[in-house]
Structures are given as C-alpha cells and as structure tokens.
Design an enzyme around this catalytic site. Structure first.
Site, PDB file in Angstrom:
ATOM      1  N   ARG A 136      86.892 -23.659 -67.242  1.00 52.21           N
ATOM      2  CA  ARG A 136      86.070 -24.659 -66.573  1.00 52.21           C
ATOM      3  C   ARG A 136      85.338 -25.609 -67.535  1.00 52.21           C
ATOM      4  O   ARG A 136      84.260 -26.094 -67.229  1.00 52.21           O
ATOM      5  CB  ARG A 136      85.049 -23.992 -65.642  1.00 52.21           C
ATOM      6  CG  ARG A 136      85.666 -23.264 -64.449  1.00 52.21           C
ATOM      7  CD  ARG A 136      86.365 -24.239 -63.523  1.00 52.21           C
ATOM      8  NE  ARG A 136      86.814 -23.605 -62.298  1.00 52.21           N
ATOM      9  CZ  ARG A 136      88.071 -23.204 -62.057  1.00 52.21           C
ATOM     10  NH1 ARG A 136      88.992 -23.384 -62.997  1.00 52.21           N
ATOM     11  NH2 ARG A 136      88.403 -22.658 -60.909  1.00 52.21           N
ATOM     12  N   CYS A 196      84.360 -24.565 -54.965  1.00 52.97           N
ATOM     13  CA  CYS A 196      83.799 -23.285 -55.392  1.00 52.97           C
ATOM     14  C   CYS A 196      82.443 -23.524 -56.039  1.00 52.97           C
ATOM     15  O   CYS A 196      82.328 -24.299 -56.988  1.00 52.97           O
ATOM     16  CB  CYS A 196      84.729 -22.585 -56.369  1.00 52.97           C
ATOM     17  SG  CYS A 196      86.245 -21.970 -55.602  1.00 52.97           S
ATOM     18  N   GLU A 217      79.458 -23.235 -60.772  1.00 49.81           N
ATOM     19  CA  GLU A 217      80.600 -24.034 -61.241  1.00 49.81           C
ATOM     20  C   GLU A 217      80.409 -25.497 -60.861  1.00 49.81           C
ATOM     21  O   GLU A 217      80.707 -26.395 -61.642  1.00 49.81           O
ATOM     22  CB  GLU A 217      81.898 -23.511 -60.635  1.00 49.81           C
ATOM     23  CG  GLU A 217      83.110 -24.336 -61.008  1.00 49.81           C
ATOM     24  CD  GLU A 217      84.399 -23.754 -60.441  1.00 49.81           C
ATOM     25  OE1 GLU A 217      85.192 -24.536 -59.862  1.00 49.81           O
ATOM     26  OE2 GLU A 217      84.611 -22.535 -60.556  1.00 49.81           O
TER      27      GLU A 217
END
Length: 770
Positions: free
Chosen positions: A639, A689, A759
């Site tokens: 990420r 998410c 996230e």
C-alpha cells in the site's frame, strides 16, 4: 563566427523582440559584441550579460560594424557616425539574411501568426529529434529565444515590415496569410502582396501557403522552381480540394484548451492532439506540421504535442479566483478578432480589454476596422499609440481611434496616463471577478506585469501562487476557491478545498506544484476520490485534480506495452487491454480509482499488485521537475510507493503477460472478477477498504469476528456486506466516519491486541492527528 559578418559588432536596440535573439545568436557564434538599448528590460540585460555582451554606448574610436533595429532613428548618433566613417551598418533583417545564406532556411512569413507558428514548428522538430538552429521573435517561457546547434537547418520568421524580406531565398517557405499592412512602406495592397510573390519565386524546394492566397500568388507559383502546397481549413460542409498538392485541415475540441486536428490530401496525418484552440491558431499548427514533415521529421497519426507558451502570445500573467490577467501581441484587426474570440466570455466574470494601437500609420489607415474588431468586449480601455519610431500623424492618434470606437460603443475610455489606467484596473479587481486582456505590440506586457505585481501584494500568501501558476496557463484555465469536495469522492463526505485547480497541461501542473512549493502552500492531489475521506472543515492549500481528458491518454508502445495517463480509470484500462488482447491486467478490474491513485498506494486485488504489471513511471515532484523511474529503482511495498508520496504521477508503462491474447478469454476472466467483487463488496458510497490488513489475517474478517458489522455512528455504518468497508447510509459526516474508525480500532486493540491502521487517506490531514 558567421561567414560574411565582421568579428566585432555593436547592436543598437538590442533588447527588442527581433534584436535580442539575433544578438545572442551572434555572441554564441563567436562574434565579439557590445550593445545598447534605451529601454532594456532587466531580463534581456541578464541574458546579454550572460553571453558576455558588453552593455554600453559605442565608442567612436573603435573599428566596429553596426547591426540595428528598424526602430532606431536615422539620426541616432551611432548611425550618423557609421555613415560618416563608412562603417558596415545593417538592419536586423539584413544581418539575419547573411546568417541564412549559410543554412537551409525554413522561412515562416505572413501578416499574422509568424511567431506562434515558428514556436510550434520548433517544438514539433524537437519532439521528432530533428536538429535545428532557430531565431524566434519572442521567448519561450523561461528559455532562450534562439539556438546555435551547428545544424544545416535554420528556422526563422521573416518580417516584411522593413523590406528586408527581399534578401532571403529559403529552402522551405511558409506563407501563412497576407492582409495589407505596414502602410507607410506599402501604399497599396498590390505592393504588399508582391513581396510575398517575390519570396515564393526565390524559394528553392517547397512553398506551403494558405489556400486563400492561391489567386494572389498564382503568378509566382508559375515561375518558382519550388513545389507548391496549399493548405486550407475545412469546414463541416466542405470537401477535399481537387487540385493536386492540396492539404486540408479539420479539427474538433478535445477538452478545454486542446483540439484534435487531421490533415488530409497529399499529406495524411490523423488524430493529432495539440494544446491549442481556435481556427486560425490550429491552421498555424497545420502549417508547422507540414513544414516539419517536409524537412524530415518522422510524424505519425495519433501523436500529441504540448506546445510551449511563447511570450506575448495568449500569455497569462495572473490567475486567481477573482482576477485573471492576460496579454497578447494582437494589433491588426484580424489578429484582434482572433484573440477576442479565443478569450471569449466566462459566465459571472466581467471582461476588460486594454488596447494600445501600434504605429500611427496603421492607426490612420485601419482605425475603423480596429474599432469594429474591438466592439465585442465588455469594457474597453485605450492607450496612446505605440510609435515604433514613427512621428505622429493627423487622424492616426489614440484620440482618433477613441472617436472611431465611440461610434460603435459607449463603454470606452482613453488613458494617456498609464498610472491612471492601472488605478482603474485595480479598482475593477475589487468589484468582482474580472478578466483583463492587454492587446497590442507596445507596452502592454509591461503594464500587465505591473498590474500583476500589485495584485500579488494584495493577495497575501496566495499572491505568489497565483502569479507562479499563471506561467503555464491559458485562456481556458481557472482556479476556484471554497470548492466542495464531497461530490468528487466516493464516500460523499467532507468540506471544501481552500483553492481548487484542474490543470489542462503538463506545464500547468508543473507551474502549480512549483509555485505552491515556493510559497510554502500545501498542494494535494485528488484522483477519483475513491480511497480517501475529506475532513468536515475542508482542506487547506491547493487541491489539484487531473480530470482533463489529456491525463487519460493511452499510447501503444509495442505489442505488449502501453503508456497510460494517470487520469485514466482502472476500469477503462482493463477494458482497453481486453479489447487489444493484452493479457495479465485482469486482476485490476474493479479497483475504483484511476491509474495515478492506484500507483501511489500500490493498490492490489485478487492476489496481485499494480506494480506487478508496471515497467516504469513518470512523475512530477514538488519543484515541478519531471522524473522517470523504472520499477526496480522505486521503493514500493504494501500500500505504498515512497516516490509518489510527495509527487504526482503523470503516466506509467504497463506490460502485459503476452501479446495477441484471446480477448474473449480475457473478458471471461474480467466478468468472473467483477461478479466476485459485486458479491463481496457494498454498493453504498464508501472509501473502499478502510483499514490495511494486519500482518496476520484479514481486517474485514477480524471486524466480522468482533461483531462490529452494522455498527454505526450518525450516517456512517460498518457495512453488513464486508466488515472492512464503512458506508455512507445518507447524511454522514467525516466526524461520523472518524468516530466509527476510532471505535473499531479501540475494540480490535482491547479484545485482540491488534493495531489496525487506516488504509484510506484522511485527505489533507493525518490519522495521527485524530
């Protein structure tokens, strides 16, 4: 040194638009130069000094040749001295003709558009890798107005105003147009047209001329040894010209500030994307393309050209939410009409045009036509005539033009005192949104700069940003204040951007980042808004969004590779790859962002990561520098891509697993992934998410096991479909989302000892601050 020119040269009027590049070219070529100019601007002075040019009056005891601007008076002491001494003394055009004798000259000529066309031609040749020298009658922003490369080719605009056009014999001649001008030299239209006829006759290889000049140049066309090529603008109803050698140009809008052009006929080039609009400017682009093609540039359909801004041509000097300042060199009625058409009208904004007539002789002959061309503007301010070495003529003064304008409109004012003008314009900027356009070949650029400097001082920390941003902008550009951001995100929560900007070009993006960095103003990139939450209080600084179609361009590099713009939606990329039979990108299907956002966070799905299929990226850092890096040199992980944390991706090269795959098979895989996603992810507005997966296990599974599905704060709710999604049930605020995130993190920490890390991005802020 240049053969045929003395080693020691003194330049008169060295800061002029034509003289400055010539003086720099001569100095670069090895001549010993001194120069003088009564009105030398600091920027020109710096360029000359950097090349070792001595700035001082001539010294009578020297043995020196003189090169002078046509604006230098006959009785200037240096010219008088040269006549008495019998020294070599030549006009700018005469000196340029000596330079051109040793080169293969591409001469760009005509009444209007010479500098614009030359600038585009230079950019096309540079893009194609064709080595050239050039002398440009204006500066590219931040760059030199000349080049000495040792090439056999020289690109130069050839001016007809002083008659030196008769000294040139080009290899390639571009005749853009011919509208009777420079009346003090050419009393009749016939005399004026004859200079272009003679130039055509002396051309050696190719003449590219506007189709409307076919009759005027017919005699010359019969006697020249050069091939004739006629270019015409094709309207929706017209057909291709029937005469052999003709080329037609058609165009369509391709987003604000951009157009697609196509050339058909003897030369065929389709789908050329250029950052210009307006029929006359696009015709100039067609001329530049044909000239580049003629001297060996390898051009193909589908290419794009982002032409550099040229000083005094549709140039933006200040761009704020309440005041926009532009300047343009237009001073002939036809040029004025084109400039005002491109300037256009903007709803809710007042338009003010400041016009300075150029030369008493032109004003005398054309004041009626000039007045008519200026009629469409809301408010008109007139200045006194810019003399350009002429003496006043009865009937050709600023007051005479004022009288002609008042026959057609009432809202016109005359300002012989420029200080009074600046005061009036400053007042306009305080009354509401206003766009101000300075037109003319005289002092308009200096006045635009003076007004811009005043506004910089008034607009506080944002003033330098507005001035710096303007360097890359066009008539179509706009910066907005207090722009709502919630509708631009998938979560649909949050406040407004302090300032908001959608760049229309790479130049605009670089200018925005560079000016924010210099002023200490934070800049934030907003993509599709699919993986972020906007605070209720909004975002301070400048929010930049790559929503213009040019950021979604796709270029097929070879049978396996695509260069993809950062603004393209991932879903569109997957569909395109499927259509082209490029296998291996299917796992990206369903990621709701665009390419730039997906690269920034190294997004993944279905067991893969975007950098699995990326070969290299190009990006712009906070200083506006363009950088390129292959995947191996990037610091990427779960990420994140470190290089993009404080930079903006502009495109990436994607590589498929194999070429010529089975599109039907790829489509079936896409459909499978899509069905899987639809069954496992919520339909309500969300930011994707919300948490990163912990080292062991899945965040969504953990939240489900903790019994938190369906937990809600205000309008924000943990999705019943997937525990790692927080959805907006309607009316949610960012505060609702933050409280729900905090509650989930607390429960996970207390019950399982697991630290969940968000996230989704808290836009313009940090989760650590919450």
């Amino acid at each position: 040194m240049i053969e045929g020119l003395p080693e020691r040269i003194h330049c008169l009027g060295a800061g002029g638009a034509g003289m400055l590049p010539l003086a720099l070219y001569l100095a670069e070529s090895g001549h010993r130069l001194s120069a003088e100019d009564d009105a030398l601007l600091p920027e020109a002075e710096a360029l000359l000094r950097k090349k070792g040019v001595e700035l001082r009056p001539f010294e009578p005891e020297e043995e020196v040749a003189f090169v002078y601007s046509s604006a230098i008076d006959f009785y200037h002491p240096a010219r008088v001295f040269a006549r008495k001494r019998g020294s070599v003394a030549m006009r700018r055009g005469e000196c340029l003709a000596v330079i051109a004798r040793e080169k293969r000259l591409i001469a760009v000529t005509g009444s209007h558009g010479k500098t614009t066309t030359c600038g585009m031609l230079i950019d096309i040749l540079d893009t194609a890798g064709v080595k050239i020298d050039f002398l440009l009658g204006a500066r590219f922003d931040g760059e030199q107005p000349y080049r000495v490369s040792g090439s056999e080719w020289l690109v130069a605009e050839i001016d007809e105003s002083d008659g030196t056009i008769d000294l040139f014999s080009p290899d390639i001649c571009v005749v853009l147009n011919a509208d009777h001008d420079h009346h003090s030299r050419y009393e009749t239209e016939e005399e004026y047209l004859q200079v272009f006829e003679r130039l055509v006759q002396r051309t050696r290889f190719l003449v590219i001329a506007e189709n409307g000049l076919r009759d005027d140049l017919s005699s010359a066309a019969e006697y020249t040894s050069a091939k004739m090529m006629w270019l015409e603008l094709r309207g929706n109803e017209s057909e291709l010209p029937a005469v052999s050698g003709d080329v037609s140009l058609s165009f369509e809008v391709a987003g604000p500030g951009w157009s697609r052009i196509a050339l058909e006929g003897e030369v065929v080039l389709e789908d050329l994307l250029v950052n210009r609009t307006g029929a006359m400017t696009l015709l100039d682009a067609g001329f530049a393309t044909l000239a580049a093609n003629a001297c060996g540039a390898e051009l193909g359909s589908g290419q794009s050209f982002e032409f550099r801004a040229v000083r005094r041509r549709q140039r933006c000097r200040y761009l704020s939410p309440r005041a926009q300042i532009f300047e343009d060199y237009a001073h002939h009625p036809r040029e004025i009409e084109v400039a005002l058409e491109l300037f256009g009208e903007k709803e809710g904004w007042r338009s003010v045009v400041v016009f300075q007539p150029h030369r008493y002789s032109r004003t005398l002959e054309l004041k009626g036509e000039i007045a008519a061309s200026l009629a469409p503007c809301d408010t008109l301010c007139l200045l006194e005539v810019y003399a350009a070495s002429e003496s006043p003529l009865e009937g050709g003064t600023g007051e005479d033009l004022l009288a002609a304008c008042r026959e057609q409109r009432s809202d016109v004012s005359y300002f012989p005192d420029t200080a009074e003008l600046i005061g009036r314009l400053t007042g306009f900027t305080g009354e509401g949104p206003v766009r101000i356009l300075f037109l003319g070949a005289g002092t308009g650029d200096r006045l635009a700069g003076e007004l811009g400097d005043l506004l910089v001082g008034q607009d506080g920390v944002w003033g330098p940003v507005y001035a710096g941003l303007a360097e890359g902008c066009s008539f179509a550009s706009e910066i907005r204040e207090n722009e709502p951001l919630a509708p631009k995100t998938t979560m649909r929560v949050g406040g407004a951007a302090e300032r908001y900007f959608e760049p229309h070009s790479l130049a605009e993006l670089r200018a925005a980042l560079r000016s924010c960095s210099a002023a200490g103003v934070p800049a934030h990139l907003l993509g599709r808004g699919s993986n972020l939450v906007v605070p209720d209080e909004g975002v301070s600084g400048l929010v930049i969004r790559l929503s213009h179609p040019i950021w979604s361009r796709v270029e097929r590099l070879d049978d396996r590779r695509l260069r993809v713009g950062a603004g393209l939606r991932i879903k569109a990329l997957c569909s395109l790859a499927c259509k082209e039979g490029l296998e291996g990108l299917e796992f990206l299907e369903g990621i709701p962002g665009n390419v730039g956002g997906v690269l920034r966070m190294n997004a993944g799905a279905m067991g893969g990561w975007v950098f699995d299929v990326v070969e290299s990226i190009r990006y712009v850092n906070g200083e506006g520098e363009i950088l390129e890096a292959d995947k191996e040199s990037l610091e990427i992980g779960y990420r994140y891509c470190r290089e993009l944390e404080d930079a903006v991706a502009i495109d990436a090269v994607f590589v498929s697993r194999k070429a010529a795959g089975d599109s039907e098979s790829i489509r079936r895989t896409l459909d499978t992934y899509q069905s899987r996603r639809k069954g496992s992810q919520p339909r309500e507005p969300s930011a994707g998410c919300i948490f990163k997966n912990p080292q062991e296990g899945s965040a969504g599974k953990l939240i489900d096991e903790l019994g938190l599905k369906g937990a809600a704060v205000g309008g924000a709710e943990v999705s019943l479909t997937h525990g790692n999604f927080i959805v907006n049930r309607g009316g949610a605020t960012c505060r609702d989302v933050l409280e729900l995130v905090g509650m989930i993190r607390k429960v996970a920490r207390e019950r399982r000892g697991v630290e969940l890390h968000p996230e989704a991005q808290l836009f313009g802020s940090s989760w650590n601050e919450e």
